[in-house]
Design a protein around this motif. Sequence first.
Motif: not given
Length: 357
Positions: A178-192
Amino acid sequence: MLLLCVVFSSFSSIVSAQSQEKLKVLVVGMTHDHVHGILQFHKQGRVIITGIVESNPELIERYKKSYQLPDALFFNTISSALKATKPQAALAFNAINEHLAVVEACLPQGIPVMVEKPLATTLEDAKKIEALSKKYNTAVLTNYETTWYNSNHYAKDQVDQGNLGKIHKIVVHSGHEGPKEIGCSKEFLDWLTDPVKNGGGASRDFGCYGANLMTWLMHGKAPKSVTAIIQQYKPAVYPKVDDVATILLEYENATGVIEASWNWPYSIKDMEIFGSSAYFHAVDAQTIVQKKQQSKPISGMAPAAVYGDFISYLEAFLTGKITDTNDLSSLSNNLLVVKILEAATRSAKEGKKIMLD
């Protein structure tokens, strides 16, 4: 690739003359974490970034510090960047629904664009991109990590040479924890994790890989139908989008199975091909397993592919060395990818098989 022989007939001569020079690129957006790749290439001196278009001050400061980027490199708009710089291509690292705006700004000036996968969130946007590419005789490419997998190119060679017999089934697994679980940036998660900006969740983020590879292996032929089961296993983590999808593509004499997830215990991008006389498994970027009838499986390493990353591919494309109209990054391939993903979303919503034109 769409219009390959025409799109860059004039432009390729310019690039060819500059073949000894480093590729000059404009970076549009920094909210996609894949931007680290081009920034690393710039830091290593492999490419020249002529400008970076980004309006988020916190993001700008973070990357300026991490990569020692000067203030003069940053612009608020694409138009201002293009007035001040002369890139050979623009690379988009922003939300998927913002790709069209990048194309609208760059193509009228003859600047080709490479976007991160997938091409667009809707078929409507994808068709607008196609129309602009034709109108301005300028290419739009889509970048996938799996395009640089030696194992996938070796698999394509085996299929094309008939070494697997008739292809009956292709299975592609793509995903991670999962993108949150693997540490994606906040800016990336906001639109992903936004259903409008990304078009969906794992079904779009990872479903595109399977659609891209299957379209390539099927030589650009569209499936007859698309059937999908799209679910939420972690609604508390990803309340607005799906996090798992199984998409079935029905071809005339074959079936494609796309398994995309943000729920797997580890990262995976592999591909299995079942032929009438042999089986092929691209386990990862390098590892392959082959098995023929009544024989033991043979494991090994795939031969090196021609292009090892998106920059070497882009350089080859701009100099006219790539002529495949169904290439993995081609507009024709990725128009069909968007069509498949949109049909999958509709299938899951309506609970039925969607027939394609």
